[in-house]
Design a protein around this motif. Structure first.
Motif, PDB file in Angstrom:
ATOM      1  N   ILE A   1       0.845  -1.191   0.000  1.00 46.35           N
ATOM      2  CA  ILE A   1       0.000   0.000   0.000  1.00 46.35           C
ATOM      3  C   ILE A   1       0.883   1.244   0.000  1.00 46.35           C
ATOM      4  N   GLY A   2       1.937   1.225   0.764  1.00 42.94           N
ATOM      5  CA  GLY A   2       2.864   2.352   0.779  1.00 42.94           C
ATOM      6  C   GLY A   2       3.485   2.603  -0.580  1.00 42.94           C
ATOM      7  N   ASP A   3       3.893   1.528  -1.247  1.00 48.98           N
ATOM      8  CA  ASP A   3       4.487   1.660  -2.579  1.00 48.98           C
ATOM      9  C   ASP A   3       3.473   2.198  -3.586  1.00 48.98           C
ATOM     10  N   ALA A   4       2.258   1.660  -3.534  1.00 49.72           N
ATOM     11  CA  ALA A   4       1.212   2.121  -4.457  1.00 49.72           C
ATOM     12  C   ALA A   4       0.866   3.582  -4.202  1.00 49.72           C
ATOM     13  N   ALA A   5       0.824   3.962  -2.946  1.00 48.24           N
ATOM     14  CA  ALA A   5       0.533   5.353  -2.606  1.00 48.24           C
ATOM     15  C   ALA A   5       1.648   6.277  -3.083  1.00 48.24           C
ATOM     16  N   ALA A   6       2.885   5.853  -2.951  1.00 44.05           N
ATOM     17  CA  ALA A   6       4.010   6.661  -3.429  1.00 44.05           C
ATOM     18  C   ALA A   6       3.941   6.838  -4.942  1.00 44.05           C
ATOM     19  N   ARG A   7       3.590   5.768  -5.658  1.00 47.48           N
ATOM     20  CA  ARG A   7       3.435   5.870  -7.114  1.00 47.48           C
ATOM     21  C   ARG A   7       2.298   6.822  -7.466  1.00 47.48           C
ATOM     22  N   LEU A   8       1.188   6.739  -6.714  1.00 46.87           N
ATOM     23  CA  LEU A   8       0.068   7.641  -6.971  1.00 46.87           C
ATOM     24  C   LEU A   8       0.470   9.088  -6.700  1.00 46.87           C
ATOM     25  N   GLU A   9       1.190   9.310  -5.646  1.00 48.10           N
ATOM     26  CA  GLU A   9       1.639  10.673  -5.346  1.00 48.10           C
ATOM     27  C   GLU A   9       2.433  11.241  -6.518  1.00 48.10           C
ATOM     28  N   GLU A  10       3.362  10.463  -7.032  1.00 50.96           N
ATOM     29  CA  GLU A  10       4.192  10.919  -8.151  1.00 50.96           C
ATOM     30  C   GLU A  10       3.366  11.118  -9.416  1.00 50.96           C
ATOM     31  N   SER A  11       2.494  10.178  -9.720  1.00 50.66           N
ATOM     32  CA  SER A  11       1.723  10.284 -10.960  1.00 50.66           C
ATOM     33  C   SER A  11       0.682  11.395 -10.884  1.00 50.66           C
ATOM     34  N   ALA A  12       0.135  11.661  -9.699  1.00 55.46           N
ATOM     35  CA  ALA A  12      -0.823  12.759  -9.557  1.00 55.46           C
ATOM     36  C   ALA A  12      -0.121  14.096  -9.776  1.00 55.46           C
TER      37      ALA A  12
END
Length: 82
Positions: free
Chosen positions: A50-61
């Motif tokens: 979940i942390g990794d997915a959230a970090a990817r979302l932060e960057e892509s957003a």
């Protein structure tokens, strides 16, 4: 730590709704904020995916193309939400 992890798991639905609302509103600053929070707390409480997915979302957003990353984070939170 076990109690914190349990509270995090119990809050998964709230996190899902907050991120989903921000995505529906195309509110990139809110997406970044929620993703950043999740990226920080989830790994500490035993949920590194979940942390990794959230970090990817932060960057892509921040870049503007975040639909796929938002969907992945939602899927992972849904599994936790049960």
């Amino acid at each position: 730590m076990t109690q914190l992890a349990a509270r995090f798991a119990a809050s998964a639905g709230e996190y899902r709704r907050a991120v989903a609302q921000a995505v529906a509103d195309a509110d990139r600053p809110a997406i970044v904020l929620h993703a950043h929070r999740l990226a920080g707390i989830a790994p500490m409480l035993g949920h590194p995916a979940i942390g990794d997915a959230a970090a990817r979302l932060e960057e892509s957003a921040e870049a503007g193309d975040y639909a796929a990353d938002a969907a992945m984070l939602d899927l992972l939170l849904a599994r936790l939400d049960g």
